[in-house]
Design a protein around this motif. Structure first.
Motif, PDB file in Angstrom:
ATOM      1  N   TYR A  89       0.829  -1.206   0.000  1.00 53.82           N
ATOM      2  CA  TYR A  89       0.000   0.000   0.000  1.00 53.82           C
ATOM      3  C   TYR A  89       0.865   1.259   0.000  1.00 53.82           C
ATOM      4  CZ  TYR A  89      -3.803   3.166   1.306  1.00 53.82           C
ATOM      5  OH  TYR A  89      -4.718   4.174   1.326  1.00 53.82           O
ATOM      6  N   TYR A  90       1.962   1.256   0.768  1.00 51.61           N
ATOM      7  CA  TYR A  90       2.820   2.428   0.912  1.00 51.61           C
ATOM      8  C   TYR A  90       4.122   2.307   0.120  1.00 51.61           C
ATOM      9  CZ  TYR A  90      -0.260   4.004   4.598  1.00 51.61           C
ATOM     10  OH  TYR A  90      -1.351   4.438   5.298  1.00 51.61           O
ATOM     11  N   PHE A  91       4.163   1.460  -0.898  1.00 51.30           N
ATOM     12  CA  PHE A  91       5.394   1.225  -1.649  1.00 51.30           C
ATOM     13  C   PHE A  91       5.934   2.506  -2.296  1.00 51.30           C
ATOM     14  CE2 PHE A  91       7.659  -0.033  -5.555  1.00 51.30           C
ATOM     15  CZ  PHE A  91       8.704  -0.730  -4.970  1.00 51.30           C
ATOM     16  N   ASN A  92       5.078   3.259  -2.975  1.00 48.40           N
ATOM     17  CA  ASN A  92       5.540   4.482  -3.644  1.00 48.40           C
ATOM     18  C   ASN A  92       6.131   5.503  -2.672  1.00 48.40           C
ATOM     19  OD1 ASN A  92       4.876   3.433  -6.107  1.00 48.40           O
ATOM     20  ND2 ASN A  92       3.139   4.779  -6.477  1.00 48.40           N
ATOM     21  N   PRO A  93       5.448   5.843  -1.574  1.00 50.22           N
ATOM     22  CA  PRO A  93       6.072   6.793  -0.645  1.00 50.22           C
ATOM     23  C   PRO A  93       7.368   6.266  -0.030  1.00 50.22           C
ATOM     24  CG  PRO A  93       3.737   6.558  -0.148  1.00 50.22           C
ATOM     25  CD  PRO A  93       4.063   5.552  -1.192  1.00 50.22           C
TER      26      PRO A  93
END
Length: 170
Positions: A89-93
């Motif tokens: 879910y938070y891979f990009n940030p």
């Protein structure tokens, strides 16, 4: 009216912080040297930041009307449970923060101009894709934007930016 969204609460906190920054800008003493006041840049940045936070606040209020009864946005992506779900879910940030910390760690070696250009290029390529045409566009955006900011701060404002070891003069 229901409960406020997280975005609305965060935007209110940011607006309060902006108010504190504006107040602090008026506390900066002006030595009256006939030059630009030392408070000019902090005040200018505070006003721009306040305008952006007001936009965020307005968008959060408009987004509140588009929420489901449970408070989640209608277009919210599914959040799988567990550590692996959280990571997906938070891979990009996470990758963006990692790239930024890599920029900070390599700043003494690359310097502001080269390191900043690499950071912007890598962020654009990660978030925007890596097709050949996109790579050229990302490179141009990185070189022009970071180069212009570097020139403005170095020559226009006479700010000493970190210089790298690769090319010591820049």
């Amino acid at each position: 009216m229901g409960t406020m969204s997280r975005d609305t609460v965060v935007s209110i906190i940011l607006l309060l912080f902006c108010g504190l920054l504006i107040w602090a800008g008026y506390q900066i003493r002006d030595p009256q040297f006939g030059e630009l006041s030392p408070a000019a840049w902090p005040k200018g940045v505070s006003y721009v930041l306040t305008a952006l936070c007001l936009i965020y606040f307005a968008q959060s209020l408009m987004g509140d009307s588009a929420r489901k009864a449970d408070g989640s946005p209608n277009d919210a992506p599914a959040h799988a449970g567990g550590l692996s779900g959280w990571f997906r879910y938070y891979f990009n940030p996470i990758v963006c923060f990692a790239l930024y910390f890599a920029f900070l760690a390599t700043l003494p070696f690359f310097g502001t101009l080269i390191g900043g250009t690499l950071l912007v290029f890598l962020l654009l390529s990660f978030l925007g894709g890596i097709a050949p045409k996109q790579i050229v566009i990302h490179a141009l955006i990185a070189i022009i934007s970071v180069g212009a900011m570097w020139a403005l701060f170095t020559y226009g404002l006479r700010v000493l930016l970190p210089r790298g070891e690769i090319i010591p003069g820049i």
